[in-house]
Write a protein that holds these residues in place. Structure first.
Motif, PDB file in Angstrom:
ATOM      1  N   UNK A 165       0.834  -1.210   0.000  1.00 11.44           N
ATOM      2  CA  UNK A 165       0.000   0.000   0.000  1.00 11.44           C
ATOM      3  C   UNK A 165       0.864   1.254   0.000  1.00 11.44           C
ATOM      4  N   UNK A 193      -3.630 -10.223 -14.811  1.00 11.25           N
ATOM      5  CA  UNK A 193      -3.990  -8.932 -14.226  1.00 11.25           C
ATOM      6  C   UNK A 193      -5.465  -8.937 -13.786  1.00 11.25           C
ATOM      7  N   UNK A 200      -7.401  -5.607  -5.628  1.00 14.99           N
ATOM      8  CA  UNK A 200      -6.694  -4.334  -5.442  1.00 14.99           C
ATOM      9  C   UNK A 200      -7.681  -3.157  -5.515  1.00 14.99           C
ATOM     10  N   UNK A 201      -8.583  -3.229  -6.496  1.00 18.35           N
ATOM     11  CA  UNK A 201      -9.559  -2.153  -6.699  1.00 18.35           C
ATOM     12  C   UNK A 201     -10.352  -1.894  -5.427  1.00 18.35           C
ATOM     13  N   UNK A 202     -10.829  -2.971  -4.822  1.00 18.22           N
ATOM     14  CA  UNK A 202     -11.680  -2.786  -3.646  1.00 18.22           C
ATOM     15  C   UNK A 202     -10.901  -2.307  -2.436  1.00 18.22           C
ATOM     16  N   UNK A 256     -12.642  -2.466 -12.533  1.00 19.70           N
ATOM     17  CA  UNK A 256     -11.430  -2.753 -11.763  1.00 19.70           C
ATOM     18  C   UNK A 256     -10.163  -2.914 -12.606  1.00 19.70           C
ATOM     19  N   UNK A 280      -6.193 -10.313 -10.287  1.00 21.80           N
ATOM     20  CA  UNK A 280      -5.778  -9.487  -9.149  1.00 21.80           C
ATOM     21  C   UNK A 280      -6.590  -8.200  -9.036  1.00 21.80           C
ATOM     22  N   UNK A 281      -6.942  -7.644 -10.193  1.00 24.45           N
ATOM     23  CA  UNK A 281      -7.468  -6.282 -10.240  1.00 24.45           C
ATOM     24  C   UNK A 281      -8.676  -6.023  -9.335  1.00 24.45           C
ATOM     25  N   UNK A 282      -9.706  -6.899  -9.353  1.00 27.95           N
ATOM     26  CA  UNK A 282     -10.881  -6.561  -8.528  1.00 27.95           C
ATOM     27  C   UNK A 282     -10.569  -6.477  -7.034  1.00 27.95           C
ATOM     28  N   UNK A 296      -6.969  -0.578 -12.045  1.00 22.19           N
ATOM     29  CA  UNK A 296      -5.778  -1.316 -11.605  1.00 22.19           C
ATOM     30  C   UNK A 296      -4.563  -0.927 -12.444  1.00 22.19           C
ATOM     31  N   UNK A 339      -7.839  -0.717  -2.365  1.00 22.97           N
ATOM     32  CA  UNK A 339      -7.049   0.512  -2.482  1.00 22.97           C
ATOM     33  C   UNK A 339      -7.739   1.647  -3.246  1.00 22.97           C
ATOM     34  N   UNK A 340      -8.792   1.343  -3.968  1.00 26.21           N
ATOM     35  CA  UNK A 340      -9.476   2.401  -4.729  1.00 26.21           C
ATOM     36  C   UNK A 340     -10.843   2.695  -4.104  1.00 26.21           C
ATOM     37  N   UNK A 341     -11.726   1.696  -4.089  1.00 22.53           N
ATOM     38  CA  UNK A 341     -13.061   1.960  -3.533  1.00 22.53           C
ATOM     39  C   UNK A 341     -13.116   1.739  -2.028  1.00 22.53           C
ATOM     40  N   UNK A 342     -12.024   1.254  -1.446  1.00 27.48           N
ATOM     41  CA  UNK A 342     -11.880   1.140   0.012  1.00 27.48           C
ATOM     42  C   UNK A 342     -12.927   0.253   0.659  1.00 27.48           C
ATOM     43  N   UNK A 343     -13.243  -0.854  -0.017  1.00 30.88           N
ATOM     44  CA  UNK A 343     -14.213  -1.811   0.510  1.00 30.88           C
ATOM     45  C   UNK A 343     -13.485  -3.001   1.134  1.00 30.88           C
TER      46      UNK A 343
END
Lengths: 247, 247
Positions: A143, A194, A201-203, B198, A197-199, B202, A205-209
């Motif tokens: 992070x 990719x 990481x997305x939750x 995502x 992994x993406x969903x 990402x 670090x991006x949408x903070x879920x």
């Protein structure tokens, strides 16, 4: 450690050079889930390797504790035992220190899972991401690196290189799946590894879920279904695209 | 604007309150791809709404130019024309200012695409993400908010709320697909709409790789294939899960 964490090199670095005991251990050092390092891959140590590992550890500690804006060469000097003038001479400054810590993290011998099935491999990859981010100790360093990349172009470049190299190793997962007939020839390995992994990481670090293991499994199952349907085949290879790849 | 950008409220805010012309326009204000705002959804303006919009604009400009660590109440006061004591009284400080700018961004009337097919809707959603991040002007504000969330728990909370609300609106895409028989009953709408964004977030914000439109289309096609295969159905609903959802 794993595909996701830019701290993967910690363990290898310590083995390699045996950074001095008790020196500002990064919390990530004790929690790397990827245990097996083939002995032949451990490089000979030496003072240079030890210095680099100690500096890397101090950079990680500083990043996770204070973030990129709070990281200073003085902090790294204090926590690594390496003189400030040496740090400036070899690394140039904070950006160089962060970039080199990422480069070092990429120098481990991690290999992707090999469970015998594509879906098993994808699920194992997704669970490694989940494991990393479900523990604050192992989540802190990746992070912090990802946060640093928002503020430093050199850190962003180093992060890009780290993940490119990580995902290149994962191409084996897709290559084996094609060989076993579980994926169409021409499946875009880069996109597949990719996508798994993406969903996650997305939750985180991006949408903070929050994450959970079921989400990791769902993600792997979805990517597996898309691969099976030919949605990841590149256009110029094969006719084996039963669905999904065309508009 | 769209699903992805936390600046979606800019246009609505300006219409609503008519923030004073020439006041530190955020670069995102002129580039919002989602044009139609049903007139009934525009709230009456007034001095309070104008002040809030002007403050939000100054926060966005500050975040995109200096990042969260460089944003100060003084900066916002100077660029919004709102007195510093008013800012402290109403917003508490920088964290409150950033959180409220995100809350305001979520108050627009954006609705998800309705192309008539699930794959068309998913592709339109993925392309909105691509459009946002392929233009540095429209990418700046969401990137800055996401970066701020690494450093401020209140910004992270506000970002979580923003995306939760955005993705809740997208549930219509999946509901319509189920009604049309394009998706199994019990398809997890939350997971589907997040999965289609995502991989793009990402690459642009985590692994720092370039995007292209083909990648957006591939992502949409992959999610569509996975939905069709039943990989996103939740376990307790229906037997219509031809593949992918189980281990």
């Amino acid at each position: 450690m794993n595909t996701e964490s830019p701290t993967s090199g910690s363990r290898a670095g310590r083995r390699r050079g045996g950074a001095k005991a008790g020196s500002t251990p990064t919390r990530t050092d004790t929690a790397a889930p990827n245990a097996s390092q083939p002995p032949g891959t451990v490089r000979p140590g030496g003072r240079t390797a030890r210095t680099r590992a100690a500096v890397r550890d101090a950079v990680l500690t500083g990043l996770t504790e204070h973030g990129y804006p709070g990281l200073t060469v003085e902090y790294v000097a204090e926590h690594s035992g390496v003189h400030k003038t040496t740090l400036y001479r070899r690394w140039g400054g904070v950006e160089g220190l962060v970039a080199d810590a990422l480069d070092l993290a990429g120098e481990d011998s991690w290999t992707p899972p090999d469970t015998g099935t594509l879906e098993g491999d994808l699920r194992a990859l997704a669970r490694e991401v989940y494991d990393t981010f479900s523990d604050p100790a192992t989540a802190a360093a990746p992070s912090a690196f990802i946060a640093a990349a928002f503020q430093s172009e050199r850190a962003a470049d180093a992060l890009r290189g780290f993940y490119a190299e990580r995902f290149a190793r994962c191409a084996d997962v897709v290559r084996r799946a094609v060989e076993r007939g579980e994926a169409p020839a021409g499946t875009d390995a880069d996109a597949v590894v990719r996508a798994v992994s993406a969903p996650l990481f997305f939750r985180v670090l991006i949408t903070r879920e929050p994450l959970d293991e079921a989400l990791a499994d769902q993600t792997a199952a979805a990517v597996h279904a898309a691969v099976s349907a030919g949605a990841y085949t590149t256009s110029d290879t094969t006719g084996a695209t039963p669905g999904g790849a065309t508009g």
